[in-house]
Design a protein around this motif. Structure first.
Motif, PDB file in Angstrom:
ATOM      1  N   UNK A   2       0.844  -1.182   0.000  1.00 24.41           N
ATOM      2  CA  UNK A   2       0.000   0.000   0.000  1.00 24.41           C
ATOM      3  C   UNK A   2       0.886   1.241   0.000  1.00 24.41           C
ATOM      4  N   UNK A   3       0.564   2.183  -0.893  1.00 23.37           N
ATOM      5  CA  UNK A   3       1.287   3.448  -0.935  1.00 23.37           C
ATOM      6  C   UNK A   3       0.679   4.417   0.072  1.00 23.37           C
ATOM      7  N   UNK A  24      -3.897   6.705   2.071  1.00 22.03           N
ATOM      8  CA  UNK A  24      -3.496   5.393   1.583  1.00 22.03           C
ATOM      9  C   UNK A  24      -4.055   5.154   0.195  1.00 22.03           C
ATOM     10  N   UNK A  25      -3.287   4.440  -0.620  1.00 20.65           N
ATOM     11  CA  UNK A  25      -3.712   4.163  -1.993  1.00 20.65           C
ATOM     12  C   UNK A  25      -4.730   3.048  -2.074  1.00 20.65           C
ATOM     13  N   UNK A  26      -4.821   2.258  -1.037  1.00 16.87           N
ATOM     14  CA  UNK A  26      -5.740   1.143  -1.031  1.00 16.87           C
ATOM     15  C   UNK A  26      -6.121   0.754   0.377  1.00 16.87           C
ATOM     16  N   UNK A  27      -6.789  -0.367   0.469  1.00 16.81           N
ATOM     17  CA  UNK A  27      -7.272  -0.838   1.752  1.00 16.81           C
ATOM     18  C   UNK A  27      -6.136  -1.386   2.604  1.00 16.81           C
ATOM     19  N   UNK A  72     -13.775   5.805   4.362  1.00 20.92           N
ATOM     20  CA  UNK A  72     -14.357   6.299   3.120  1.00 20.92           C
ATOM     21  C   UNK A  72     -13.353   7.129   2.333  1.00 20.92           C
ATOM     22  N   UNK A  73     -12.401   7.730   3.034  1.00 16.36           N
ATOM     23  CA  UNK A  73     -11.361   8.532   2.406  1.00 16.36           C
ATOM     24  C   UNK A  73     -10.010   7.828   2.380  1.00 16.36           C
ATOM     25  N   UNK A  74      -9.963   6.602   2.878  1.00 21.41           N
ATOM     26  CA  UNK A  74      -8.696   5.871   2.990  1.00 21.41           C
ATOM     27  C   UNK A  74      -7.633   6.719   3.680  1.00 21.41           C
ATOM     28  N   UNK A  75      -8.025   7.348   4.759  1.00 18.21           N
ATOM     29  CA  UNK A  75      -7.142   8.278   5.445  1.00 18.21           C
ATOM     30  C   UNK A  75      -7.106   7.984   6.939  1.00 18.21           C
ATOM     31  N   UNK A 107       6.287  -4.548  12.783  1.00 15.09           N
ATOM     32  CA  UNK A 107       5.015  -5.197  12.502  1.00 15.09           C
ATOM     33  C   UNK A 107       4.257  -4.555  11.345  1.00 15.09           C
ATOM     34  N   UNK A 108       4.817  -3.524  10.744  1.00 14.44           N
ATOM     35  CA  UNK A 108       4.167  -2.829   9.637  1.00 14.44           C
ATOM     36  C   UNK A 108       4.900  -3.106   8.331  1.00 14.44           C
ATOM     37  N   UNK A 109       4.128  -3.237   7.257  1.00 13.97           N
ATOM     38  CA  UNK A 109       4.693  -3.616   5.973  1.00 13.97           C
ATOM     39  C   UNK A 109       4.854  -2.508   4.958  1.00 13.97           C
ATOM     40  N   UNK A 110       4.331  -1.330   5.217  1.00 10.40           N
ATOM     41  CA  UNK A 110       4.476  -0.208   4.299  1.00 10.40           C
ATOM     42  C   UNK A 110       4.613   1.081   5.090  1.00 10.40           C
TER      43      UNK A 110
END
Length: 121
Positions: A2-3, A24-27, A72-75, A107-110
């Motif tokens: 995810x970007x 975020x660019x995606x879920x 709803x805003x991926x924010x 523990x975070x991937x992006x």
């Protein structure tokens, strides 16, 4: 991956407030914030689950910082109040977390690019 684009940093007086948004660019399920001060290791700040019902904070920000999200805003947002000079650091939005309860930076991937927060005395 995810970007993530984090922003909102700046210079603020001690006792002031800032709000950091992360787009975020995606879920992404668990998301959070990690910070790094000069000469220090990255340290976990806050995490939030997908629904927003579950949050977890590092002890040094409890009662001062609030993490929230608007799916709803991926924010995701980090509201920082009662800022202290020791909060000065680069703050990174973190996504794709494997857990929301007591996570660490690993523990975070992006990651976002980081936004500088400077708190003056």
């Amino acid at each position: 991956q995810v970007q993530l684009v984090d922003s909102g940093g700046g210079l603020v007086q001690a006792g002031g407030s800032l709000r950091l948004p992360c787009a975020a660019s995606g879920r992404s399920l668990t998301m959070g914030w990690v910070r790094q001060a000069p000469g220090k290791e990255r340290e976990f700040v806050a995490a939030i689950s997908w629904s927003g019902a579950n949050t977890y904070y590092a002890d040094f920000v409890k009662g001062r910082f609030t993490i929230s999200r608007d799916n709803a805003k991926n924010t995701v947002y980090l509201q920082m109040n009662s800022l202290k000079p020791e909060d000065t650091a680069v703050y990174y939005c973190a996504g794709e977390g494997s857990r929301w309860y007591r996570p660490g930076p690993g523990d975070f991937g992006s990651w976002g690019q980081g936004t500088q927060v400077t708190v003056s005395s």
